[in-house]
Write an enzyme that holds these catalytic residues in place. Structure first.
Site, PDB file in Angstrom:
ATOM      1  N   ARG A  34     -18.539  -1.722 -40.868  1.00 58.14           N
ATOM      2  CA  ARG A  34     -19.921  -1.268 -40.957  1.00 58.14           C
ATOM      3  C   ARG A  34     -20.041   0.237 -40.753  1.00 58.14           C
ATOM      4  O   ARG A  34     -20.911   0.876 -41.349  1.00 58.14           O
ATOM      5  CB  ARG A  34     -20.804  -2.033 -39.970  1.00 58.14           C
ATOM      6  CG  ARG A  34     -20.452  -1.914 -38.481  1.00 58.14           C
ATOM      7  CD  ARG A  34     -21.275  -2.933 -37.699  1.00 58.14           C
ATOM      8  NE  ARG A  34     -21.112  -2.881 -36.255  1.00 58.14           N
ATOM      9  CZ  ARG A  34     -20.190  -3.526 -35.569  1.00 58.14           C
ATOM     10  NH1 ARG A  34     -19.262  -4.237 -36.206  1.00 58.14           N
ATOM     11  NH2 ARG A  34     -20.156  -3.459 -34.248  1.00 58.14           N
ATOM     12  N   HIS A  69     -24.266   3.255 -37.287  1.00 52.91           N
ATOM     13  CA  HIS A  69     -24.067   2.547 -38.551  1.00 52.91           C
ATOM     14  C   HIS A  69     -25.366   1.927 -39.070  1.00 52.91           C
ATOM     15  O   HIS A  69     -26.334   1.718 -38.332  1.00 52.91           O
ATOM     16  CB  HIS A  69     -23.001   1.457 -38.385  1.00 52.91           C
ATOM     17  CG  HIS A  69     -23.435   0.359 -37.450  1.00 52.91           C
ATOM     18  ND1 HIS A  69     -24.279  -0.674 -37.819  1.00 52.91           N
ATOM     19  CD2 HIS A  69     -23.140   0.141 -36.151  1.00 52.91           C
ATOM     20  CE1 HIS A  69     -24.483  -1.473 -36.801  1.00 52.91           C
ATOM     21  NE2 HIS A  69     -23.806  -1.003 -35.763  1.00 52.91           N
ATOM     22  N   GLY A 107     -19.973  -6.628 -31.342  1.00 52.76           N
ATOM     23  CA  GLY A 107     -19.220  -5.544 -30.747  1.00 52.76           C
ATOM     24  C   GLY A 107     -18.072  -5.180 -31.658  1.00 52.76           C
ATOM     25  O   GLY A 107     -18.199  -4.367 -32.552  1.00 52.76           O
ATOM     26  N   GLU A 163     -17.586  -0.179 -30.988  1.00 52.95           N
ATOM     27  CA  GLU A 163     -18.639  -0.615 -30.069  1.00 52.95           C
ATOM     28  C   GLU A 163     -18.026  -1.252 -28.819  1.00 52.95           C
ATOM     29  O   GLU A 163     -16.835  -1.539 -28.760  1.00 52.95           O
ATOM     30  CB  GLU A 163     -19.539  -1.620 -30.800  1.00 52.95           C
ATOM     31  CG  GLU A 163     -20.729  -2.154 -30.013  1.00 52.95           C
ATOM     32  CD  GLU A 163     -21.686  -1.068 -29.524  1.00 52.95           C
ATOM     33  OE1 GLU A 163     -21.293  -0.313 -28.597  1.00 52.95           O
ATOM     34  OE2 GLU A 163     -22.817  -0.983 -30.044  1.00 52.95           O
ATOM     35  N   GLU A 182     -27.887  -1.032 -40.811  1.00 51.13           N
ATOM     36  CA  GLU A 182     -28.217  -2.404 -40.431  1.00 51.13           C
ATOM     37  C   GLU A 182     -27.251  -3.409 -41.058  1.00 51.13           C
ATOM     38  O   GLU A 182     -26.871  -3.285 -42.223  1.00 51.13           O
ATOM     39  CB  GLU A 182     -29.642  -2.723 -40.896  1.00 51.13           C
ATOM     40  CG  GLU A 182     -30.113  -4.121 -40.555  1.00 51.13           C
ATOM     41  CD  GLU A 182     -31.448  -4.434 -41.189  1.00 51.13           C
ATOM     42  OE1 GLU A 182     -32.468  -4.307 -40.486  1.00 51.13           O
ATOM     43  OE2 GLU A 182     -31.476  -4.792 -42.400  1.00 51.13           O
TER      44      GLU A 182
END
Length: 262
Positions: free
Chosen positions: A88, A39, A52, A114, A41
């Site tokens: 994101r 993804h 996470g 994540e 920034e």
């Protein structure tokens, strides 16, 4: 380890880690090419907060990164797309899809999220790493060298296992649990690709997160996967030639624009 397999899973739930060739077998002889994108920034990235399962907005530079990677991939024809369901990654995936013609169908799946950091989510990363250093018996005022030493002793997975052990909520994932989730994600992706009509090489776009992408790569090309966090909006390419069970790492963490992706 039993018969070449690794056991992984949370307490009370033991599952076997797939071998790379076992994941390849789900392709049923079909040639695959995975383009795996981290993804763009986010605000949490630039503020150095643990990110996470928590989320934060894409930065202005992140939007430039999305435009750059979308332009890079715009000439490719994808059969399928998969993305983590966090905002994101959705934003990054949607930016890439907007430049593709035709647009492939996309599945948003929480299994591609994540690593989960539990009560450490949204804490300053420096504070969490200091606790890891103290837990391993090093002096905090030698922070960087201490982390290198710990990493050499216990590896990337060991560092994140320590973060999980220090999580008072008990929700943070151990490395072994993330491995099992990576297996689930890859099996879903490879099975879906094998079902695409035709006999051409199936091209798949996958948008996920830095740590989790590395976990997936270790399932496919363990001997070639370094201990690193991939740059935002970088592209990693893994291929599986037709009729084989051997994955190839064709590109690792490649950025469309080095200045934008720094």
């Amino acid at each position: 380890m039993t018969d070449g397999r690794h056991e992984a899973g949370g307490s009370g739930d033991r599952a076997e880690q797939h071998l790379p060739e076992e994941l390849a077998a789900y392709a049923q002889g079909r040639a695959l090419r995975l383009r795996i994108v981290r993804h763009a920034e986010t605000e949490h990235n630039i503020n150095h907060l643990m990110q996470g399962w928590s989320d934060s907005p894409i930065t202005e530079r992140g939007r430039d990164q999305i435009a750059a990677v979308a332009d890079r991939l715009s000439s490719e024809r994808f059969d399928l797309a998969f993305s983590s369901d966090l905002q994101r990654t959705r934003t990054t995936a949607e930016g890439i899809l907007s430049r593709l013609d035709p647009q492939p169908p996309i599945a948003y799946d929480e299994v591609l999220r994540e690593w989960h950091f539990g009560s450490h989510e949204e804490r300053p990363a420096a504070d969490v790493w200091r606790e890891v250093i103290v837990e391993h018996g090093f002096e905090v005022d030698r922070e960087l060298s201490a982390l290198r030493s710990i990493g050499e002793q216990v590896g990337w997975r060991g560092l994140f296992d320590t973060i999980a052990q220090l999580d008072a909520s008990g929700q943070a994932e151990q490395a072994a649990e993330t491995v099992v989730r990576a297996d689930v994600a890859l099996e879903r992706i490879v099975r879906a690709a094998s079902a695409v009509p035709g006999d051409h090489e199936v091209q798949v776009l996958v948008v996920s997160h830095g740590g989790f992408i590395t976990s997936m790569l270790r399932q496919l090309v363990p001997e070639l996967t370094p201990d690193m966090i991939l740059p935002n909006c970088s592209v990693t390419t893994v291929s599986l030639p037709a009729g084989t069970l051997v994955w190839h790492l064709d590109g690792l963490g490649e950025t469309a624009d080095a200045e934008i992706a720094r």
